[in-house]
Design a protein around this motif. Structure first.
Motif, short mmCIF file in Angstrom:
data_model
loop_
_atom_site.label_atom_id
_atom_site.label_comp_id
_atom_site.label_asym_id
_atom_site.label_seq_id
_atom_site.Cartn_x
_atom_site.Cartn_y
_atom_site.Cartn_z
N PRO A 48 3.05 -3.61 -9.14
CA PRO A 48 2.31 -2.42 -9.58
C PRO A 48 2.05 -2.43 -11.08
O PRO A 48 2.89 -2.86 -11.87
CB PRO A 48 3.23 -1.26 -9.18
N ARG A 52 -0.56 2.66 -13.04
CA ARG A 52 -0.47 3.19 -11.69
C ARG A 52 0.90 3.81 -11.44
O ARG A 52 1.02 4.85 -10.77
CB ARG A 52 -0.74 2.08 -10.67
N LYS A 96 3.42 4.26 -3.32
CA LYS A 96 2.10 4.75 -3.73
C LYS A 96 1.55 3.92 -4.89
O LYS A 96 0.35 3.63 -4.95
CB LYS A 96 2.20 6.22 -4.13
N ALA A 99 0.65 0.17 -3.45
CA ALA A 99 -0.46 0.00 -2.49
C ALA A 99 -1.75 -0.51 -3.14
O ALA A 99 -2.35 -1.46 -2.64
CB ALA A 99 -0.71 1.30 -1.74
N PRO A 100 -2.24 0.09 -4.25
CA PRO A 100 -3.47 -0.44 -4.83
C PRO A 100 -3.33 -1.85 -5.39
O PRO A 100 -4.30 -2.62 -5.41
CB PRO A 100 -3.81 0.57 -5.95
N SER A 101 -2.12 -2.22 -5.81
CA SER A 101 -1.90 -3.59 -6.29
C SER A 101 -1.95 -4.59 -5.15
O SER A 101 -2.48 -5.69 -5.30
CB SER A 101 -0.56 -3.69 -7.02
N GLU A 103 -3.62 -4.09 -2.35
CA GLU A 103 -5.04 -4.12 -1.97
C GLU A 103 -5.84 -5.02 -2.90
O GLU A 103 -6.65 -5.85 -2.45
CB GLU A 103 -5.60 -2.70 -2.01
N GLU A 104 -5.61 -4.88 -4.18
CA GLU A 104 -6.33 -5.69 -5.17
C GLU A 104 -6.02 -7.18 -4.99
O GLU A 104 -6.91 -8.03 -5.04
CB GLU A 104 -5.94 -5.24 -6.57
N LYS A 107 -7.75 -8.59 -1.83
CA LYS A 107 -9.20 -8.74 -2.03
C LYS A 107 -9.50 -9.94 -2.91
O LYS A 107 -10.43 -10.72 -2.65
CB LYS A 107 -9.78 -7.47 -2.65
N THR A 138 3.13 -3.46 4.67
CA THR A 138 1.76 -3.13 4.28
C THR A 138 0.92 -2.98 5.54
O THR A 138 0.95 -3.84 6.42
CB THR A 138 1.15 -4.25 3.41
N ASN A 144 -8.55 0.65 3.96
CA ASN A 144 -7.43 1.28 3.28
C ASN A 144 -6.15 0.47 3.43
O ASN A 144 -5.95 -0.20 4.46
CB ASN A 144 -7.20 2.70 3.83
N ASP A 146 -1.89 0.97 3.08
CA ASP A 146 -0.71 1.82 2.90
C ASP A 146 0.52 0.93 2.82
O ASP A 146 0.60 -0.10 3.50
CB ASP A 146 -0.56 2.80 4.06
#
Length: 461
Positions: A48, A52, A96, A99-101, A103-104, A107, A138, A144, A146
């Motif tokens: 993370p 964030r 929380k 999660a975006p890390s 996802e990044e 991708k 994950t 999305n 999570d």
């Protein structure tokens, strides 16, 4: 021990892999070997970001605790209790923030939309890392991501905290090392940086296995944005990438894996120049390839020149394909520091069988010196050689008599091998037993029998 469990991910219905110091995936083309290797790499990159983490803490009502730590630190008062409260909040919001890390990373590594990572016909995919003390799951649902985490509490993880106006010292239970964080500027930024380092260490130490090796010692705060150097993917087509992209500051759009490969090359070239690479370990492979290496500064950065057996001096992009293919692999494996996790697609590409044997010995050296190595391979020569190195572990005396150094021998318990294959409309992963003589060679042996039978039919006609 760390296990990777996937469900409805890519072509896999359900698969489980234990990550050992050497993990080998074999199988035919297009069955999912590289997908597993790329996934492992993506997960090592998913730390993370500080911004964030700060947002997640504030959103959870942690701003008051954060300000209390800052004020007490500025006054020189002990702020251990406030820091413990803040670290508890950080662990609570970690899913929380993570999660975006994740996802990044997914991708960037796979270079396509998340929903394309879900198996055809399934609603969602799950990726679970089951570590020594923590489990991280994950879930990919449409576009999305999570994340959920089950791990030890702060009280279970930390054995001691000492605070002062200038320094925070945290001792971690079971890890047997201490991190000392100088607070040269007692500010919101420095406390967030401290929390960021803490949660990163928490993830890695409680997972264990290859993730533990992402932590450099001693551990300076603020290092984690550069974690990409501590885990390396050596993608396929290395020879082609080396020929076209290894030119300083080349202005071209490339995929993230290829971009990271180029950045790794320049880092490795600098480490060669600064003698952070064990070139003695690489020498047998270089001799087999008929070359030696020399670091050179070009346009302000280090690059590598090759001197061939004929005396010709070349830049790496001009070198023969086998050298372009294997050089970065060899240097990454023989570095005295990072990368600590080395993931190699088809290490045998463009290599003569004797060179593959020399590379297998270098892989064993890397494993025995503490690196975690993940391989995908189609090569029976590479497989046979790795099995030879495992078999030699039964008799150190025989290994020495045959010219093998102690660190070129593989212990069976350090190796995990998996056959990846297609069954119906999904891929499956079959664990191969690794014993004193290595692991099963049936996959390649059956192909050899098929070819032999076909040749017999041709010659008898």
């Amino acid at each position: 021990m760390v296990r990777l469990v996937v469900k409805d991910f890519g072509p896999f219905g359900e698969a489980e892999v234990e990550l050992k110091p050497l993990t080998v995936f074999i199988g035919r083309n297009s069955v999912g070997k590289s997908m597993l290797a790329y996934l492992i790499w993506a997960l090592t990159l998913a730390i993370p970001r500080p911004t964030r983490l700060e947002k997640a803490i504030v959103d959870a009502g942690g701003n008051k605790a954060l300000e209390a730590v800052i004020e007490k630190a500025k006054r020189g008062d002990d702020f251990k209790e406030e820091l413990m409260e803040l670290m508890n909040i950080a662990i609570y919001v970690l899913p929380k923030a993570l999660a975006p890390s994740v996802e990044e990373a997914l991708k960037k590594v796979f270079t396509f939309d998340l929903d394309e990572l879900v198996r055809e016909g399934a609603n969602h995919a799950t990726i679970t890392l089951k570590g020594e003390r923590t489990s991280i799951e994950t879930t990919i649902n449409g576009k999305n991501v999570d994340v959920s985490i089950k791990g030890p509490s702060i009280d279970e993880f930390i054995s001691e905290i000492k605070t002062s106006q200038r320094e925070v010292t945290i001792s971690y239970d079971k890890s047997r090392f201490t991190i000392s964080v100088p607070l040269t500027r007692t500010s919101r930024f420095s406390i967030i940086e401290l929390l960021y380092t803490f949660v990163s260490v928490y993830i890695m130490l409680t997972l264990g296995g290859p993730f533990k090796h992402l932590i450099p010692l001693p551990l300076p705060v603020g290092l984690f944005p550069f974690l990409e150097l501590f885990s390396a993917l050596l993608p396929d087509s290395r020879a082609g990438i080396s020929r076209t992209l290894l030119r300083p500051y080349i202005p071209i759009a490339i995929t993230y894996p290829d971009k990271q490969y180029v950045e790794l090359y320049y880092a490795l070239a600098e480490w060669v120049a600064k003698e952070s690479i064990d070139l003695a370990a690489v020498k047998p492979l270089l001799l087999e390839m008929g070359c030696s290496v020399e670091p050179v500064i070009e346009e302000g950065v280090y690059t590598i020149h090759i001197k061939t057996w004929s005396g010709k001096r070349l830049r790496l992009p001009q070198a023969p394909s086998g050298i372009r293919e294997v050089l970065t692999v060899a240097i990454a494996l023989s570095s005295r520091g990072p990368p600590h996790v080395v993931i190699i697609e088809e290490p045998e590409a463009h290599l003569h069988p004797r060179a593959q044997g020399a590379l297998a010995r270098l892989i064993a050296k890397a494993v025995n010196r503490g690196k975690h190595v993940v391989l995908t391979t189609h090569s029976d020569y590479m497989l046979y050689r790795l099995n030879d190195l495992i078999a030699l572990s039964r008799s150190p005396e025989r290994a020495r008599a045959l010219g093998f150094a102690e660190d070129e021998v593989l212990r069976p318990e350090s190796v995990a091998a998996y056959l990846v294959k297609a069954e119906g409309d999904r891929a499956v992963v079959e664990k191969l037993d690794v014993g004193p003589e290595g692991f099963s060679e049936d996959e390649f042996a059956s192909v050899a029998v098929e070819l032999a039978e076909e040749r017999a039919r041709i010659l008898s006609s």
